[in-house]
Design an enzyme around this catalytic site. Structure first.
Site, short mmCIF file in Angstrom:
data_model
loop_
_atom_site.label_atom_id
_atom_site.label_comp_id
_atom_site.label_asym_id
_atom_site.label_seq_id
_atom_site.Cartn_x
_atom_site.Cartn_y
_atom_site.Cartn_z
N CYS A 63 0.83 -1.21 0.00
CA CYS A 63 0.00 0.00 0.00
C CYS A 63 0.86 1.25 0.00
O CYS A 63 2.06 1.22 0.31
CB CYS A 63 -0.89 0.04 1.24
SG CYS A 63 -1.95 -1.39 1.48
N CYS A 97 -2.82 5.06 2.69
CA CYS A 97 -3.92 4.11 2.47
C CYS A 97 -4.91 4.13 3.63
O CYS A 97 -4.52 4.10 4.80
CB CYS A 97 -3.36 2.70 2.30
SG CYS A 97 -4.63 1.46 1.93
N CYS A 129 -2.62 -2.94 -3.44
CA CYS A 129 -3.86 -2.74 -2.70
C CYS A 129 -4.93 -2.18 -3.63
O CYS A 129 -4.67 -1.28 -4.44
CB CYS A 129 -3.61 -1.77 -1.54
SG CYS A 129 -5.10 -1.28 -0.65
N CYS A 168 -6.05 1.84 -2.08
CA CYS A 168 -5.23 3.02 -2.36
C CYS A 168 -4.64 3.00 -3.77
O CYS A 168 -4.15 4.01 -4.24
CB CYS A 168 -4.12 3.17 -1.33
SG CYS A 168 -2.91 1.82 -1.30
#
Length: 305
Positions: A39, A43, A70, A73
């Protein structure tokens, strides 16, 4: 993605993750061991425990370790569309794919639509070494892998891309830090000294024998690196030596902080380029001689680093 190592410590990166500091998005990404997802610092997902987090300087580095992006994000590598980075990566992968030989510069240049001279200059500027040096380092790694598996020296050298046994002993012995036969026997009879230091790309281990360097590796922790070293040389005498190797490692880490080859290249490419520069500088210092930090930096090619 920016130079994470020269500006941010692990503590600062963890603070950014803990506080969801989106201002540092693009500077680094973090991976979560339990989910294998990476991430951006900002995030909005649930914060992981610190012991489950690993920091990476680029998306490519995280993906090379098996992490997935991810979906919340959506990390975006702003340099992924850069044609120069794309061509250099393609050349690196083409070299890696030729396991039984080193492709010529003309072959590589045709594959990416550049002239040989242009490719040579671009590759060295981005990666830090010439395509032939990168290919040679990969060849040594293939040789190491086959010898560790217990394959014969003759079959290993030809499978790794060495054209003759004389070529192998001319080049590989110095790069292995011992003869191929001794390496195949797990370093039996050799005394290996090593040290571990922090670097912008993680922990850095440098180990060597009286003949030369036998291992340069980057990793997350000193324990992991030391265990890997002992696994590679199970029958050698392995001991830590900060006094002999420490000054050289610190000088080279200072250099690494001053010039990272290309922030978006995967760690395996950057590590190989760095290994070649480490080896070439350290192997040029005569046994028993001393050298200032400034001289080491000059030999590496960055006199002001």
């Amino acid at each position: 993605m920016g130079d994470v190592g020269s500006a941010l410590s692990d503590r600062e990166m963890w603070r950014a993750v803990r506080e969801r500091d989106s201002a540092l998005n693009g500077r680094f990404v973090y991976g979560v061991h339990s989910t294998r997802i990476y991430c951006q610092p900002g995030c909005p997902s649930r914060r992981p425990k610190r012991e489950r987090v690993t920091f990476f300087p680029s998306l490519a580095a995280a993906e090379a370790e098996g992490y997935r992006a991810c979906r919340r994000c959506r990390p975006a590598d702003r340099s992924s569309a850069d044609p120069t980075a794309t061509k250099v990566l393609a050349v690196c992968r083409a070299i890696d794919a030729c396991e039984d030989r080193i492709p010529t510069l003309s072959e590589l240049s045709r594959g990416v639509g550049l002239s040989p001279c242009h490719l040579q200059r671009t590759f060295k500027r981005v990666v830090g070494v010439a395509p032939s040096q990168y290919a040679d380092a990969r060849r040594v790694e293939r040789l190491r892998a086959r010898l560790r598996e217990g394959q014969g020296i003759a079959s290993s050298l030809y499978a790794a891309g060495y054209g003759s046994s004389s070529r192998l002993y001319e080049r590989a012995s110095g790069q292995l830090g011992m003869s191929p036969g001794t390496y195949r026997r797990g370093g039996r009879g050799e005394e290996i000294q090593y040290t571990v230091a922090r670097s912008p790309l993680g922990r850095l281990l440098v180990a060597g024998t009286a003949r030369g360097l036998c291992r340069v590796q980057m990793g997350r922790t000193a324990l992991e690196l030391t265990e890997d070293l002992r696994r590679e040389f199970p029958d050698a005498t392995v001991r830590r030596d900060e006094g002999h190797l420490g000054p050289w490692v610190r000088a080279l880490v200072d250099y690494l902080r001053g010039e990272l080859p290309w922030p978006t290249l995967p760690l395996d490419i950057r590590a190989t380029a760095f290994q070649r520069r480490v080896w070439e500088v350290l192997r040029s210092i005569p046994s028993g001689a001393t050298c200032s930090y400034e001289e080491v930096a000059r030999r590496v090619g960055r006199p002001r680093a």
